[in-house]
Every structure is written in C-alpha cells, then in structure tokens.
Design a protein around this motif. Sequence first.
Motif, short mmCIF file in Angstrom:
data_model
loop_
_atom_site.label_atom_id
_atom_site.label_comp_id
_atom_site.label_asym_id
_atom_site.label_seq_id
_atom_site.Cartn_x
_atom_site.Cartn_y
_atom_site.Cartn_z
N ASN A 110 -5.32 -0.82 3.37
CA ASN A 110 -4.88 0.35 2.62
C ASN A 110 -4.44 1.48 3.55
O ASN A 110 -3.48 2.20 3.25
CB ASN A 110 -6.01 0.83 1.70
CG ASN A 110 -6.28 -0.13 0.55
OD1 ASN A 110 -5.40 -0.90 0.17
ND2 ASN A 110 -7.49 -0.10 0.01
N ARG A 133 -0.97 0.73 4.86
CA ARG A 133 0.04 0.91 3.82
C ARG A 133 0.27 2.39 3.54
O ARG A 133 1.42 2.84 3.42
CB ARG A 133 -0.40 0.19 2.54
CG ARG A 133 0.67 0.19 1.45
CD ARG A 133 0.25 -0.55 0.20
NE ARG A 133 -0.86 0.10 -0.46
CZ ARG A 133 -2.13 -0.35 -0.43
NH1 ARG A 133 -2.40 -1.45 0.23
NH2 ARG A 133 -3.08 0.30 -1.06
N GLN A 134 -0.79 3.16 3.45
CA GLN A 134 -0.66 4.59 3.15
C GLN A 134 0.06 5.35 4.27
O GLN A 134 0.84 6.27 4.00
CB GLN A 134 -2.05 5.19 2.92
CG GLN A 134 -2.72 4.70 1.64
CD GLN A 134 -4.21 4.95 1.61
OE1 GLN A 134 -4.77 5.58 2.52
NE2 GLN A 134 -4.88 4.45 0.58
N LYS A 166 2.14 3.95 6.28
CA LYS A 166 3.40 3.24 6.51
C LYS A 166 3.50 2.72 7.95
O LYS A 166 4.51 2.85 8.63
CB LYS A 166 4.60 4.14 6.18
CG LYS A 166 4.64 4.56 4.72
CD LYS A 166 5.85 5.43 4.41
CE LYS A 166 5.86 5.82 2.93
NZ LYS A 166 7.03 6.67 2.60
N THR A 183 -4.62 -9.32 0.65
CA THR A 183 -3.15 -9.24 0.64
C THR A 183 -2.68 -7.86 1.11
O THR A 183 -3.49 -6.92 1.21
CB THR A 183 -2.61 -9.50 -0.77
OG1 THR A 183 -3.00 -8.41 -1.62
CG2 THR A 183 -3.16 -10.81 -1.34
N PRO A 184 -1.39 -7.70 1.38
CA PRO A 184 -0.87 -6.38 1.79
C PRO A 184 -1.12 -5.27 0.79
O PRO A 184 -1.13 -4.09 1.15
CB PRO A 184 0.64 -6.65 1.96
CG PRO A 184 0.71 -8.09 2.33
CD PRO A 184 -0.37 -8.76 1.53
N SER A 185 -1.37 -5.63 -0.48
CA SER A 185 -1.66 -4.61 -1.49
C SER A 185 -3.13 -4.23 -1.52
O SER A 185 -3.54 -3.34 -2.28
CB SER A 185 -1.22 -5.11 -2.87
OG SER A 185 -2.02 -6.21 -3.27
N GLY A 186 -3.95 -4.93 -0.72
CA GLY A 186 -5.38 -4.66 -0.70
C GLY A 186 -6.17 -5.50 -1.68
O GLY A 186 -7.38 -5.31 -1.83
N GLU A 187 -5.52 -6.46 -2.32
CA GLU A 187 -6.19 -7.33 -3.29
C GLU A 187 -6.88 -8.48 -2.57
O GLU A 187 -6.36 -9.05 -1.61
CB GLU A 187 -5.16 -7.90 -4.28
CG GLU A 187 -5.75 -8.83 -5.33
CD GLU A 187 -4.70 -9.46 -6.20
OE1 GLU A 187 -5.06 -10.19 -7.14
OE2 GLU A 187 -3.50 -9.22 -5.95
N GLY A 225 -1.40 -12.28 4.52
CA GLY A 225 -2.51 -11.36 4.43
C GLY A 225 -3.52 -11.63 5.52
O GLY A 225 -3.28 -12.45 6.42
#
Length: 266
Positions: free
Chosen positions: A64, A67-68, A70, A186-190, A214
Amino acid sequence: MFCLAPGIGFGLIIALVAVYFSSVFTRNRFDGCCPVRNWEHRHSFGSPTVLRPTSLPEVIAAVNLARQEKKRLTVVGSGHSYADIAVPDNGIRDGSGASSNGSVLVCMRCYSGLVEVKSDQNLVTVLAGTTLEQLIAVLDEHSLAMDVIPTVFEPTIGGIISAGSHGCGTKHSSVSSLVREIELVTPSGEVVTASPTENTDIFYGATIGLGAVGILTKVTIQAGPKFNLEERATVLHWDAVQSDFERIMTESEYVKLLIDYHTGMV
C-alpha cells in the motif's frame, strides 16, 4: 561430471556444497534480513525506503505504501540471482528518458518460518521468506524430502519459486512443480490464495512469475519420503559428453555436469 543414483551420502554431499558456497559468497553480503549485494557481489541493493516485514499486515502495508507514493515495489529474498531484477531504481532515468519516484525495497528473509506440516499428505507449508536450508531441516525432522533440490541452500522459497530454480537431471522439473498452493499479496493489497484448482491464472502466473503478480507470502510444497543418494563422479572430455549426451543425461535420476572451459573436461 556427477551422476547421482539411489544409495547413501546425498545429504552430506549437498551440505558440503552448501557450506562452500555460503563461505565464499555470503561474506559481508547481508544487513540483518536484507542482502546488501547479490551473491557474486555484482549488484547492490539499496533504497531510501527499506522494509523488513515479519507479518502479513506488514507486507500489505508495504504494498500500500508503494502504491500510495507511486513508487516501484522491489522485492528481494536472499539476492542470489545473477540478474539485477531486484535492484531498486531510486528514481534514476531509464533508457526512454522517463523517470520514477524510486523504489520501496521489501526484504522477505525476516518473513520466515514453518506454518504447517500435513504428514498424512506429505505437505509442508512455510512462509515465503524461509530459506531452502530451513525448509530442508523441517522436512528432515519429519522424515520428508523434496524430489527437486537446487545446489545452493541460501535462497528463499519465494525467490526459488518466482525465478524457476531447478535441480539437476532431465527427470524432474523446477521446484515450482512441487508447489500445491500459494498465498500472495497483489498490487492492490489484496491477499489471495491460489492453487491448480483455485485462482488458477494467478497460481500459474505467480509460480516462475518473477514477482510480477504480487508478493508471495506463503507456500505449500509437496514433499515425499526422505531418501538418500549415492554420488558417482566421472571425468570426461566435452567431446565425449556430446557424443553420448542422451545416455549420460537419462541413465541416472539426478545428473550434474560441471565443465572446465580451459581444458574442456567435464
């Protein structure tokens, strides 16, 4: 040339090889859980943001964060690869002239340990930062073994599976062929669980996936009964090996060829 056939002494042989490689290539290579450089000291790992997760929530937080902000997320295990895939870019411009915000470097060696052993099915589940040496010790305690064993024990299970590490000979596939289930972020944090029957695209994409799908966090390995091997060593010239290559590679279950390029001897 080494031919390994059922017998005795395989554990000792592998242990001696592992000790040799460890003594030569691991000196001054680690800062706690994080490798400072790769095994041949060609590539260095360094980033303003270095994370050493020890729990699943910390792995998710690392994803996360990248991603936040970038930033590129770079994951490294033992840093054993020849390639520079785990080297952070740190904002350096690439060949196209594009720039990035740098990398978040995630070191997974602290994320290690045994999760579960299902003795009735010969299944062993470990955290992805567990080294091959640690996994083999667990298997040995339960009278189990892997059919496919790389020469060097230092890499992590997550790294071995992601990079397609293999054993020796033509009768076994890569270590990833022993994987029965994975957990990854995963890249979305899932957090996703995948196997040959569940989330199959993710499963086959993540095994030998070079981390593109991931971060592997947990792996279940199909083991088998513990066994021993006997080593038989033969010295041949490369010309002789080429002329009898198929027989040499198939007459024993495990075969390794080591060549001296100066003399042509194998």
